[in-house]
Design a protein around this motif. Structure first.
Motif, PDB file in Angstrom:
ATOM      1  N   LYS A 179     -24.160   0.271  34.173  1.00  0.00           N
ATOM      2  CA  LYS A 179     -25.244  -0.511  34.760  1.00  0.00           C
ATOM      3  C   LYS A 179     -26.525   0.318  34.708  1.00  0.00           C
ATOM      4  O   LYS A 179     -26.648   1.348  35.379  1.00  0.00           O
ATOM      5  N   LEU A 180     -27.478  -0.135  33.906  1.00  0.00           N
ATOM      6  CA  LEU A 180     -28.756   0.565  33.808  1.00  0.00           C
ATOM      7  C   LEU A 180     -29.581   0.284  35.056  1.00  0.00           C
ATOM      8  O   LEU A 180     -29.847  -0.878  35.394  1.00  0.00           O
ATOM      9  N   ALA A 181     -29.962   1.362  35.758  1.00  0.00           N
ATOM     10  CA  ALA A 181     -30.734   1.226  36.984  1.00  0.00           C
ATOM     11  C   ALA A 181     -32.158   0.768  36.683  1.00  0.00           C
ATOM     12  O   ALA A 181     -32.669   0.921  35.566  1.00  0.00           O
ATOM     13  N   ASP A 182     -32.799   0.204  37.691  1.00  0.00           N
ATOM     14  CA  ASP A 182     -34.200  -0.215  37.546  1.00  0.00           C
ATOM     15  C   ASP A 182     -35.051   0.964  37.090  1.00  0.00           C
ATOM     16  O   ASP A 182     -34.901   2.095  37.581  1.00  0.00           O
ATOM     17  N   ASN A 183     -35.930   0.691  36.132  1.00  0.00           N
ATOM     18  CA  ASN A 183     -36.812   1.729  35.608  1.00  0.00           C
ATOM     19  C   ASN A 183     -38.039   1.044  35.026  1.00  0.00           C
ATOM     20  O   ASN A 183     -38.014  -0.158  34.730  1.00  0.00           O
ATOM     21  N   PRO A 184     -39.132   1.776  34.837  1.00  0.00           N
ATOM     22  CA  PRO A 184     -40.367   1.148  34.336  1.00  0.00           C
ATOM     23  C   PRO A 184     -40.408   0.959  32.826  1.00  0.00           C
ATOM     24  O   PRO A 184     -41.413   0.462  32.298  1.00  0.00           O
ATOM     25  N   HIS A 185     -39.338   1.322  32.115  1.00  0.00           N
ATOM     26  CA  HIS A 185     -39.384   1.355  30.656  1.00  0.00           C
ATOM     27  C   HIS A 185     -38.622   0.220  29.979  1.00  0.00           C
ATOM     28  O   HIS A 185     -39.093  -0.338  28.976  1.00  0.00           O
ATOM     29  N   LEU A 186     -37.441  -0.109  30.496  1.00  0.00           N
ATOM     30  CA  LEU A 186     -36.553  -1.058  29.821  1.00  0.00           C
ATOM     31  C   LEU A 186     -35.921  -2.013  30.833  1.00  0.00           C
ATOM     32  O   LEU A 186     -35.789  -1.670  32.016  1.00  0.00           O
ATOM     33  N   PRO A 187     -35.503  -3.212  30.390  1.00  0.00           N
ATOM     34  CA  PRO A 187     -34.803  -4.123  31.294  1.00  0.00           C
ATOM     35  C   PRO A 187     -33.527  -3.478  31.831  1.00  0.00           C
ATOM     36  O   PRO A 187     -32.790  -2.815  31.089  1.00  0.00           O
ATOM     37  N   ALA A 188     -33.274  -3.658  33.112  1.00  0.00           N
ATOM     38  CA  ALA A 188     -32.107  -3.073  33.759  1.00  0.00           C
ATOM     39  C   ALA A 188     -30.902  -4.008  33.628  1.00  0.00           C
ATOM     40  O   ALA A 188     -30.997  -5.115  33.112  1.00  0.00           O
ATOM     41  N   GLY A 189     -29.763  -3.527  34.129  1.00  0.00           N
ATOM     42  CA  GLY A 189     -28.551  -4.347  34.136  1.00  0.00           C
ATOM     43  C   GLY A 189     -27.459  -3.762  33.258  1.00  0.00           C
ATOM     44  O   GLY A 189     -27.620  -2.702  32.633  1.00  0.00           O
TER      45      GLY A 189
END
Length: 390
Positions: A179-189
């Motif tokens: 699960k990709l955490a919220d970040n300013p670079h890429l969509p999360a999820g």
């Protein structure tokens, strides 16, 4: 018009596959390199070379990558023949998890990833894993994914624990769901990551002891301890892992069914031969109604399973996703083939629970098959929801 005719060319190839497995692969079923955790890498490579010599290696791969680009129906016919031995699909490089991973990568990987990761698996040189299942996390419900990836704009860092990761020990190609955490670079999820198996941060904790023994490397518990991957390690797009997993799972459910249909046929053949020669109460046991009825029930089940598989494959060959039909096939076929194996054990009597024949191994492996790519209950839940929605 409904036509169940197998084209002559395909029938001939089916017979060639069956003969190859029976003559060249079956003798390896007593090889000590077939361990409690499945065939080891040395045995796998030896079997792969036998298939390569017969031009039967990875025949399902896309034509442009060296395969024959088989349709789903063609796969059903040939995989059933390969499944005559549980080592047949290993030799022909159409066993799980590699077969499903190759399908996914052929659909989603970019050209660079295809050359670096997919082609060596197709060529039979590398094995692959799909690391999703977690203790207390993702499994039948992937929405419970707990393994987390963070992104700093340049690199991903993955931390988490997985288990029941088939073939992890010695695999060179890893597909990891995190699960990709919220970040300013890429969509999360939920996101899929692709990397080499010797990366620092991939720690194989242990190989689990399980009842099945047909997958190379067994099933492992794996820790991701600050696994650092570059930006180009993403498979497809970030946040889309569940969609890609569905792309992989529908065909993979069916290929499991195809291979295990072949194994169940093998068990039935052994039981029939035994019923013809073993005598009790003055005649061959096959002439007793109790035994003949079990063999008849097996024959009915094998026929119905084959038709169910073929129908779902035919739908996919028409361009349909066939998720509903593949769920029907997986739930029905896995349950029925287990009953077939169980009845074969019963017909064989005392030797049925021994390793005097391969039936006891097929029985144990078939029990595990009922859980692969989703247990029966999950598929029935999905089937029920669809029919209630109309």
């Amino acid at each position: 018009m409904i036509d169940f005719t197998i084209p002559a060319e395909l029938a001939a190839e089916r017979d060639r596959v069956r003969a190859f497995v029976a003559d060249k692969i079956v003798p390896y079923e007593r090889d000590p390199r077939l361990t409690a955790h499945g065939p080891n890498d040395e045995l796998r490579q030896e079997l792969v070379e036998l298939a390569r010599a017969e031009k039967l290696l990875t025949i399902q791969a896309p034509v442009e990558l060296g395969g024959r680009g088989l349709t789903h129906v063609e796969q059903a016919v040939l995989y059933e023949a390969a499944g005559w031995s549980t080592l047949g699909p290993v030799a022909m490089n159409c066993a799980a998890p590699d077969e499903g991973n190759m399908f996914l990568l052929s659909k989603v990987a970019n050209p660079e990833q295809t050359e670096r990761f997919l082609q060596p698996v197709i060529d039979g040189h590398h094995r692959s894993v799909f690391a999703m299942t977690e203790p207390g996390g993702a499994g039948s419900d992937p929405n419970q994914l707990a393994t987390e990836a963070t992104f700093d704009g340049e690199n991903f860092t993955i931390n988490g624990r997985k288990w029941l990761i088939t073939g992890a020990d010695g695999a060179k190609v890893w597909i990891i769901m995190a699960k990709l955490a919220d970040n300013p670079h890429l969509p999360a999820g939920p996101t899929l990551f692709l990397c080499d198996g010797d990366q620092p941060g991939i720690v194989i904790e242990r190989i689990m002891n399980t009842m099945d023994r047909n997958y190379v490397g067994g099933h492992a518990v794996v820790n991701f301890d600050n696994l650092v991957l570059p930006k180009d390690s993403v498979l497809g797009e970030t946040g889309q892992a569940l969609r890609y997993a569905q792309l992989r799972l529908a065909p993979a459910r069916l290929t499991h069914c195809m291979r295990w249909l072949g194994a169940a046929e093998r068990a039935q053949s052994i039981a029939i031969d035994y019923a013809k020669t073993r005598t009790a109460f003055g005649k061959p046991i096959g002439e007793h109604q109790g035994v003949s009825f079990m063999l008849a029930d097996n024959e009915i089940a094998l026929h119905q399973c084959r038709l169910t598989i073929w129908h779902a494959c035919w739908l996919m060959d028409q361009g349909e996703k066939a998720r509903h039909e593949s769920s029907i096939a997986k739930s029905y076929v896995s349950e029925e083939l287990f009953k077939v194996a169980d009845r074969c054990v019963q017909v064989l009597g005392g030797i049925g629970i021994s390793d005097e024949t391969v039936v006891e191994m097929i029985f144990r492996d078939m029990r595990a098959f009922r859980l692969y790519d989703g247990p029966t209950e999950v598929h029935k839940y999905a089937i029920g929801r669809k029919i209630l929605r109309g």
